[in-house]
Design an enzyme around this catalytic site. Structure first.
Site, PDB file in Angstrom:
ATOM      1  CE  LYS A 176      -1.577  -1.187   3.641  1.00  0.00           C
ATOM      2  NZ  LYS A 176      -2.536  -1.443   4.964  1.00  0.00           N
ATOM      3  CB  THR A 208      -5.918   8.626   6.576  1.00  0.00           C
ATOM      4  OG1 THR A 208      -5.162   9.325   7.662  1.00  0.00           O
ATOM      5  CG2 THR A 208      -5.939   9.631   5.509  1.00  0.00           C
ATOM      6  N   GLY A 210      -7.897   4.238  10.305  1.00  0.00           N
ATOM      7  CA  GLY A 210      -8.360   3.076   9.832  1.00  0.00           C
ATOM      8  C   GLY A 210      -8.314   2.786   8.237  1.00  0.00           C
ATOM      9  CB  THR A 211      -6.623   4.383   5.161  1.00  0.00           C
ATOM     10  OG1 THR A 211      -5.413   4.533   5.854  1.00  0.00           O
ATOM     11  CG2 THR A 211      -7.375   5.613   5.068  1.00  0.00           C
ATOM     12  N   GLY A 212      -5.993   1.380   6.376  1.00  0.00           N
ATOM     13  CA  GLY A 212      -5.428   0.061   6.004  1.00  0.00           C
ATOM     14  C   GLY A 212      -6.566  -0.957   6.444  1.00  0.00           C
ATOM     15  CB  CYS A 213      -8.830  -1.711   9.386  1.00  0.00           C
ATOM     16  SG  CYS A 213      -7.444  -1.330  10.841  1.00  0.00           S
TER      17      CYS A 213
HETATM   18  N1  LIG Z   1      -4.521  10.370   1.282  1.00  0.00           N
HETATM   19  C1  LIG Z   1      -4.972   9.334   0.756  1.00  0.00           C
HETATM   20  N2  LIG Z   1      -5.585   9.800  -0.489  1.00  0.00           N
HETATM   21  C2  LIG Z   1      -5.987   8.540  -1.185  1.00  0.00           C
HETATM   22  N3  LIG Z   1      -5.783   7.441  -0.984  1.00  0.00           N
HETATM   23  C3  LIG Z   1      -5.405   7.117   0.256  1.00  0.00           C
HETATM   24  C4  LIG Z   1      -4.728   7.869   1.036  1.00  0.00           C
HETATM   25  N4  LIG Z   1      -4.121   7.305   2.190  1.00  0.00           N
HETATM   26  C5  LIG Z   1      -4.309   6.088   2.134  1.00  0.00           C
HETATM   27  N5  LIG Z   1      -4.839   5.659   0.983  1.00  0.00           N
HETATM   28  C6  LIG Z   1      -5.105   4.697   0.493  1.00  0.00           C
HETATM   29  O1  LIG Z   1      -5.793   3.757   1.565  1.00  0.00           O
HETATM   30  C7  LIG Z   1      -5.294   2.535   1.495  1.00  0.00           C
HETATM   31  C8  LIG Z   1      -4.376   2.116   2.788  1.00  0.00           C
HETATM   32  O2  LIG Z   1      -3.103   2.698   2.682  1.00  0.00           O
HETATM   33  P1  LIG Z   1      -2.058   3.183   3.582  1.00  0.00           P
HETATM   34  O3  LIG Z   1      -2.126   4.583   4.314  1.00  0.00           O
HETATM   35  O4  LIG Z   1      -0.880   2.917   2.992  1.00  0.00           O
HETATM   36  O5  LIG Z   1      -2.255   2.078   4.851  1.00  0.00           O
HETATM   37  P2  LIG Z   1      -2.290   1.932   6.327  1.00  0.00           P
HETATM   38  O6  LIG Z   1      -3.562   2.546   6.532  1.00  0.00           O
HETATM   39  O7  LIG Z   1      -1.872   0.727   6.791  1.00  0.00           O
HETATM   40  O8  LIG Z   1      -1.151   3.102   6.977  1.00  0.00           O
HETATM   41  C9  LIG Z   1      -4.474   2.315   0.124  1.00  0.00           C
HETATM   42  O9  LIG Z   1      -4.994   1.608  -0.945  1.00  0.00           O
HETATM   43  C10 LIG Z   1      -3.838   3.663  -0.193  1.00  0.00           C
HETATM   44  O10 LIG Z   1      -3.747   3.977  -1.488  1.00  0.00           O
HETATM   45  C1  LIG Z   2      -7.700  -1.968  17.061  1.00  0.00           C
HETATM   46  C2  LIG Z   2      -6.796  -1.263  15.799  1.00  0.00           C
HETATM   47  N1  LIG Z   2      -6.510  -1.839  14.580  1.00  0.00           N
HETATM   48  C3  LIG Z   2      -5.691  -1.238  13.990  1.00  0.00           C
HETATM   49  C4  LIG Z   2      -5.501   0.003  14.074  1.00  0.00           C
HETATM   50  C5  LIG Z   2      -4.520   0.793  12.889  1.00  0.00           C
HETATM   51  O1  LIG Z   2      -5.150   1.782  12.298  1.00  0.00           O
HETATM   52  P1  LIG Z   2      -4.518   3.008  11.794  1.00  0.00           P
HETATM   53  O2  LIG Z   2      -3.322   2.677  11.448  1.00  0.00           O
HETATM   54  O3  LIG Z   2      -5.403   3.855  10.794  1.00  0.00           O
HETATM   55  O4  LIG Z   2      -4.509   3.850  13.140  1.00  0.00           O
HETATM   56  C6  LIG Z   2      -5.946   0.763  14.924  1.00  0.00           C
HETATM   57  N2  LIG Z   2      -5.530   2.146  15.315  1.00  0.00           N
HETATM   58  N3  LIG Z   2      -6.481   0.004  16.079  1.00  0.00           N
END
Ligand SMILES: Nc1ncnc2c1ncn2[C@@H]1O[C@H](COP(=O)(O)OP(=O)(O)O)[C@@H](O)[C@H]1O
Ligand SMILES: Cc1ncc(COP(=O)(O)O)c(N)n1
Length: 266
Positions: A176, A208, A210-213
């Site tokens: 990602k 943003t 919880g975007t990864g979750c």
């Molecule tokens: N500011 C943003 N604008 C558009 N897409 C985003 C943005 N931040 C994250 N994403 C998308 O959200 C998903 C999670 O990405 P990422 O932020 O790398 O993961 P995490 O939340 O685990 O740190 C990916 O598909 C990424 O391209």
């Molecule tokens: C219980 C739990 N699982 C996963 C995340 C990661 O999410 P983020 O990286 O967006 O804080 C979080 N904050 N809490």
């Protein structure tokens, strides 16, 4: 509702509702999939950060998985926050026992606010026990850097790291790119031979959490419905982009994304 697809999340609870179990179940529901859960830890957190982490006994995690999988079953599962090695080993044991093949691993390590959601020594257990069972692992750039020891700041470095992580056993690696220092984001999927790139523009927002979750839950829901992996990634990508674009502006810190997001194929 005959033939309703089912997905299970094995993750931590986020009291703030934007990440973890809560994000996963909301996303499964929105994508038309019946969601079940095994909670690994309770976190006390909001949009400003994580105030407390309370892991559940390993037996509680194991029992939740056993009760769900021996009766309801699942078409796909995902893991999120697993916190320590013993939980990881037990989760791997249950995944093998119930022969869950569509397994998405989101190797959650550190919350955006900096709190540790995976103990340092647990990374070895993740590598040895869980990675070889994964259909796909979805690291963000800091997680991939930690797993490989590589510097990852460009798409080229993302491809190199994906190759190294693929050697650890998962069938696919979904890198990602949200943490790229660029307005153009690219997420890269590697199947051991080919790379598939999903490029989109960065949305400028602080919401943003919880975007990864949410992304990995959408991916799991699509796999549960029988969508092929590349299409599932495409759809999960569209879902997270829409969810970020229409974030509900909740809380004083990094707010959640919009789990009611609607994408045009729905
Ligand atoms: N500011 C943003 N604008 C558009 N897409 C985003 C943005 N931040 C994250 N994403 C998308 O959200 C998903 C999670 O990405 P990422 O932020 O790398 O993961 P995490 O939340 O685990 O740190 C990916 O598909 C990424 O391209
Ligand atoms: C219980 C739990 N699982 C996963 C995340 C990661 O999410 P983020 O990286 O967006 O804080 C979080 N904050 N809490």
């Amino acid at each position: 509702m005959a033939g309703l697809a089912k997905a299970m999340t094995i993750a931590g609870s986020d009291s703030g509702g934007g990440a973890g179990i809560q994000a996963d179940l909301k996303t499964f529901h929105q994508l038309g999939v019946y969601g079940t859960s095994a909670i690994t830890a309770i976190t006390a957190q909001n949009t400003k950060g994580v105030a407390g982490v309370y892991p559940l006994p390993t037996e509680a995690v194991s029992q939740q998985m056993n009760e769900v999988l021996s009766d309801i079953g699942t078409d796909a599962a995902k893991t999120g926050m697993l916190f320590h090695a013993e939980i990881i080993e037990e989760v791997a044991k249950q995944i093998r026992h119930f022969e869950v093949t569509k397994l998405v691993i989101d190797p959650v390590m550190i919350a955006k606010g900096g709190a540790k959601l995976l103990q340092d020594e647990a990374i070895t257990a993740l590598r040895n026990h869980l990675l070889p069972l994964a259909e796909v692992i979805t690291p963000n750039l800091p997680e991939a850097a930690y797993m490989t020891g590589l510097l990852i700041e460009t798409p080229e470095q993302m491809r190199e790291a994906a190759k190294v992580i693929h050697q650890m056993g998962p069938r696919h690696v979904m890198m990602k790119g949200g943490h790229l220092q660029d307005d153009a984001i690219v997420d890269i999927l590697f199947d051991g031979r080919d790379f598939y790139e999903f490029a989109h523009k960065r949305i400028h927002t602080r919401h943003t959490h919880g975007t990864g979750c949410t992304f990995s839950a959408a991916l799991t829901a699509e796999l549960a419905k029988g969508t092929s992996l590349v299409h599932a990634v495409e759809r999960a990508n569209r879902f997270i982009i829409e969810a970020i674009k229409t974030a509900p502006q909740i809380g004083g810190g990094h707010g959640p994304t919009n789990h009611w997001a609607v994408i045009d194929y729905m």
